[in-house]
Write a protein that holds these residues in place. Structure first.
Motif, PDB file in Angstrom:
ATOM      1  N   TYR A  26       0.839  -1.211   0.000  1.00 29.40           N
ATOM      2  CA  TYR A  26       0.000   0.000   0.000  1.00 29.40           C
ATOM      3  C   TYR A  26       0.869   1.256   0.000  1.00 29.40           C
ATOM      4  N   GLY A  27       2.176   1.092  -0.203  1.00 35.31           N
ATOM      5  CA  GLY A  27       3.058   2.255  -0.250  1.00 35.31           C
ATOM      6  C   GLY A  27       3.534   2.756   1.111  1.00 35.31           C
ATOM      7  N   VAL A  28       3.315   1.949   2.170  1.00 37.69           N
ATOM      8  CA  VAL A  28       3.694   2.413   3.514  1.00 37.69           C
ATOM      9  C   VAL A  28       5.217   2.543   3.632  1.00 37.69           C
ATOM     10  N   ALA A  29       5.946   1.526   3.165  1.00 33.87           N
ATOM     11  CA  ALA A  29       7.408   1.577   3.256  1.00 33.87           C
ATOM     12  C   ALA A  29       7.952   2.748   2.431  1.00 33.87           C
ATOM     13  N   TYR A  52      14.547  -6.783  -1.079  1.00 35.32           N
ATOM     14  CA  TYR A  52      15.509  -6.520  -2.156  1.00 35.32           C
ATOM     15  C   TYR A  52      14.846  -5.753  -3.302  1.00 35.32           C
ATOM     16  N   ARG A  53      13.678  -6.227  -3.748  1.00 41.45           N
ATOM     17  CA  ARG A  53      12.976  -5.556  -4.849  1.00 41.45           C
ATOM     18  C   ARG A  53      12.579  -4.132  -4.446  1.00 41.45           C
ATOM     19  N   PHE A  54      12.107  -4.008  -3.207  1.00 45.57           N
ATOM     20  CA  PHE A  54      11.711  -2.691  -2.721  1.00 45.57           C
ATOM     21  C   PHE A  54      12.892  -1.715  -2.801  1.00 45.57           C
ATOM     22  N   HIS A  55      14.052  -2.127  -2.331  1.00 43.18           N
ATOM     23  CA  HIS A  55      15.192  -1.200  -2.307  1.00 43.18           C
ATOM     24  C   HIS A  55      15.717  -0.898  -3.711  1.00 43.18           C
TER      25      HIS A  55
HETATM   26  C1  LIG Z   1       9.960  -4.875   2.351  1.00 44.46           C
HETATM   27  C2  LIG Z   1       8.718  -4.188   2.948  1.00 44.46           C
HETATM   28  C3  LIG Z   1       9.168  -3.217   4.028  1.00 44.46           C
HETATM   29  C4  LIG Z   1       7.978  -3.434   1.828  1.00 44.46           C
HETATM   30  O1  LIG Z   1       6.902  -2.683   2.423  1.00 44.46           O
HETATM   31  P1  LIG Z   1       5.627  -2.192   1.570  1.00 44.46           P
HETATM   32  O2  LIG Z   1       4.937  -1.148   2.368  1.00 44.46           O
HETATM   33  O3  LIG Z   1       4.836  -3.372   1.160  1.00 44.46           O
HETATM   34  O4  LIG Z   1       6.331  -1.557   0.290  1.00 44.46           O
HETATM   35  P2  LIG Z   1       5.657  -0.531  -0.763  1.00 44.46           P
HETATM   36  O5  LIG Z   1       4.180  -0.794  -0.831  1.00 44.46           O
HETATM   37  O6  LIG Z   1       6.080   0.864  -0.431  1.00 44.46           O
HETATM   38  O7  LIG Z   1       6.341  -1.040  -2.118  1.00 44.46           O
HETATM   39  C5  LIG Z   1       6.900  -0.147  -3.082  1.00 44.46           C
HETATM   40  C6  LIG Z   1       7.438  -0.948  -4.237  1.00 44.46           C
HETATM   41  O8  LIG Z   1       8.477  -1.855  -3.785  1.00 44.46           O
HETATM   42  C7  LIG Z   1       8.398  -3.095  -4.540  1.00 44.46           C
HETATM   43  N1  LIG Z   1       7.960  -4.213  -3.671  1.00 44.46           N
HETATM   44  C8  LIG Z   1       7.468  -4.137  -2.404  1.00 44.46           C
HETATM   45  N2  LIG Z   1       7.174  -5.373  -1.936  1.00 44.46           N
HETATM   46  C9  LIG Z   1       7.455  -6.242  -2.951  1.00 44.46           C
HETATM   47  C10 LIG Z   1       7.338  -7.647  -3.092  1.00 44.46           C
HETATM   48  N3  LIG Z   1       6.838  -8.421  -2.099  1.00 44.46           N
HETATM   49  N4  LIG Z   1       7.730  -8.199  -4.254  1.00 44.46           N
HETATM   50  C11 LIG Z   1       8.220  -7.449  -5.276  1.00 44.46           C
HETATM   51  N5  LIG Z   1       8.339  -6.089  -5.198  1.00 44.46           N
HETATM   52  C12 LIG Z   1       7.961  -5.506  -4.058  1.00 44.46           C
HETATM   53  C13 LIG Z   1       7.320  -2.851  -5.609  1.00 44.46           C
HETATM   54  O9  LIG Z   1       7.971  -2.263  -6.724  1.00 44.46           O
HETATM   55  C14 LIG Z   1       6.415  -1.838  -4.912  1.00 44.46           C
HETATM   56  O10 LIG Z   1       5.640  -1.071  -5.812  1.00 44.46           O
HETATM   57  P3  LIG Z   1       4.221  -1.655  -6.372  1.00 44.46           P
HETATM   58  O11 LIG Z   1       3.442  -2.159  -5.186  1.00 44.46           O
HETATM   59  O12 LIG Z   1       3.611  -0.437  -7.034  1.00 44.46           O
HETATM   60  O13 LIG Z   1       4.580  -2.755  -7.316  1.00 44.46           O
HETATM   61  C15 LIG Z   1       7.721  -5.244   3.551  1.00 44.46           C
HETATM   62  O14 LIG Z   1       7.516  -6.283   2.616  1.00 44.46           O
HETATM   63  C16 LIG Z   1       8.199  -5.868   4.858  1.00 44.46           C
HETATM   64  O15 LIG Z   1       7.951  -5.325   5.932  1.00 44.46           O
HETATM   65  N6  LIG Z   1       8.880  -7.034   4.789  1.00 44.46           N
HETATM   66  C17 LIG Z   1       9.337  -7.731   5.997  1.00 44.46           C
HETATM   67  C18 LIG Z   1      10.471  -7.024   6.697  1.00 44.46           C
HETATM   68  C19 LIG Z   1      11.664  -6.753   5.791  1.00 44.46           C
HETATM   69  O16 LIG Z   1      12.060  -7.581   4.988  1.00 44.46           O
HETATM   70  N7  LIG Z   1      12.261  -5.548   5.961  1.00 44.46           N
HETATM   71  C20 LIG Z   1      13.396  -5.092   5.186  1.00 44.46           C
HETATM   72  C21 LIG Z   1      14.680  -5.455   5.830  1.00 44.46           C
HETATM   73  S1  LIG Z   1      16.063  -4.893   4.845  1.00 44.46           S
END
Ligand SMILES: CC(C)(COP(=O)(O)OP(=O)(O)OC[C@H]1O[C@@H](n2cnc3c(N)ncnc32)[C@H](O)[C@@H]1OP(=O)(O)O)[C@@H](O)C(=O)NCCC(=O)NCCS
Length: 167
Positions: A96-99, A132-135
């Motif tokens: 949902y774009g929280v990260a 990884y994908r997020f970063h």
């Molecule tokens: C990684 C994490 C923080 C992402 O949080 P999030 O709020 O879902 O991320 P966002 O919604 O802001 O995502 C932005 C973009 O990142 C990428 N992304 C995020 N999650 C993804 C996934 N599961 N698979 C592939 N791409 C992903 C996508 O490009 C996404 O854009 P889109 O939804 O329009 O495709 C979340 O999955 C998490 O809390 N994971 C467990 C803890 C963790 O691994 N923390 C990081 C430690 S380094």
């Protein structure tokens, strides 16, 4: 899944009263060990230290903490760098774009403090695909790897993002 679209995400500084909720998020990290103790100790130390160089934030929906992230000087301090840490979004609120919102806040904080790099360490990029994908999506690149750092095939990957345009 949330019943309604997540439209009311608020961001603010982490406070002592958020400790339990934030440690609940830490407990969601898939890890073979209990990370809540070390995280709790780190967060308590930061709150108690008026000289702490860094910031920690929470994302809330209707007052409930649904995400967190911080940044600090880290173990190899440089006046140009902050290390991002403990980025976690509640499993019910992912994609949902929280990260992304939390990262915007961290970048604003870093720029306001005249930092030019954000770094982080990320574990097994084959297992931690979301992180990884997020970063990658947010402009980070892997700039180094220490093979087998945490055990066989458990490499330490360092990711970094420049906060200033080189053009
Ligand atoms: C990684 C994490 C923080 C992402 O949080 P999030 O709020 O879902 O991320 P966002 O919604 O802001 O995502 C932005 C973009 O990142 C990428 N992304 C995020 N999650 C993804 C996934 N599961 N698979 C592939 N791409 C992903 C996508 O490009 C996404 O854009 P889109 O939804 O329009 O495709 C979340 O999955 C998490 O809390 N994971 C467990 C803890 C963790 O691994 N923390 C990081 C430690 S380094």
């Amino acid at each position: 899944m949330p019943n309604e679209p997540v439209t009311k995400i608020r961001l603010r500084r982490f406070a002592k009263a958020d400790m339990e909720a934030v440690l609940g998020l830490v407990a969601q990290i898939a890890s073979g060990e209990d990370l809540t103790e070390s995280a709790g100790q780190q967060f308590a130390n930061e709150l108690a230290n008026p000289q702490f160089e860094g910031g920690r934030f929470v994302a809330t929906v209707d007052g409930r903490v649904i995400g967190t992230m911080g940044c600090a000087a880290g173990p190899i301090p440089s006046k140009y760098v902050l290390w991002a840490d403990w980025l976690i979004v509640d499993s019910q609120y992912r994609r949902y774009g929280v990260a992304s919102l939390l990262y915007d806040e961290i970048e604003k904080y870093a720029l306001a403090n005249e930092k030019t790099w954000l770094c982080l360490d990320i574990g097994n990029i084959d297992k931690e695909r979301a992180a990884y994908r997020f970063h990658l999506r947010n402009g980070f690149q892997i700039v180094g790897q220490l093979p087998d750092y945490w055990g066989e095939l458990e490499h330490l990957n360092i990711m970094a993002k420049s906060l200033i345009s080189k053009e």
